[in-house]
Design a protein around this motif. Sequence first.
Motif, mmCIF file in Angstrom:
data_model
loop_
_atom_site.group_PDB
_atom_site.id
_atom_site.type_symbol
_atom_site.label_atom_id
_atom_site.label_comp_id
_atom_site.label_asym_id
_atom_site.label_seq_id
_atom_site.Cartn_x
_atom_site.Cartn_y
_atom_site.Cartn_z
ATOM 1 N N MET A 263 0.827 -1.185 0.000
ATOM 2 C CA MET A 263 0.000 0.000 0.000
ATOM 3 C C MET A 263 0.872 1.249 0.000
ATOM 4 N N LEU A 264 1.999 1.149 0.657
ATOM 5 C CA LEU A 264 2.906 2.289 0.662
ATOM 6 C C LEU A 264 3.438 2.564 -0.737
ATOM 7 N N SER A 265 3.621 1.518 -1.518
ATOM 8 C CA SER A 265 4.098 1.716 -2.893
ATOM 9 C C SER A 265 3.062 2.454 -3.732
ATOM 10 N N TRP A 266 1.777 2.170 -3.497
ATOM 11 C CA TRP A 266 0.721 2.894 -4.223
ATOM 12 C C TRP A 266 0.709 4.372 -3.832
ATOM 13 N N ALA A 267 0.912 4.645 -2.553
ATOM 14 C CA ALA A 267 0.948 6.031 -2.102
ATOM 15 C C ALA A 267 2.116 6.772 -2.748
ATOM 16 N N LEU A 268 3.269 6.109 -2.826
ATOM 17 C CA LEU A 268 4.424 6.735 -3.478
ATOM 18 C C LEU A 268 4.180 6.944 -4.961
ATOM 19 N N PHE B 167 -2.121 7.310 5.107
ATOM 20 C CA PHE B 167 -2.692 7.224 6.449
ATOM 21 C C PHE B 167 -3.295 5.846 6.712
ATOM 22 N N ILE B 168 -3.884 5.228 5.687
ATOM 23 C CA ILE B 168 -4.380 3.860 5.847
ATOM 24 C C ILE B 168 -3.218 2.925 6.143
ATOM 25 N N PHE B 169 -2.095 3.119 5.437
ATOM 26 C CA PHE B 169 -0.903 2.317 5.685
ATOM 27 C C PHE B 169 -0.425 2.483 7.128
ATOM 28 N N LEU B 170 -0.399 3.720 7.623
ATOM 29 C CA LEU B 170 0.046 3.953 8.994
ATOM 30 C C LEU B 170 -0.876 3.292 10.007
#
Length: 53
Positions: free
Chosen positions: A1-6, A36-39
């Motif tokens: 999910m962090l990769s999608w945010a990046l 924020f969902i990732f966090l």
Amino acid sequence: MLSWALLFFIVAIIAGVAGFTGIAGAATGIAQILFFIFLILLVISLITGRRAP
């Protein structure tokens, strides 16, 4: 999910440089939501402490 945010963050930067402010704003908003969902998922994962036996 962090990769999608990046990915959405990079799209927002490229769109902002190219002058597409509407697309840049939308991509920035999506990137913030995903981050924020990732966090939240990270904190839940750390609290539950799922470990391999």
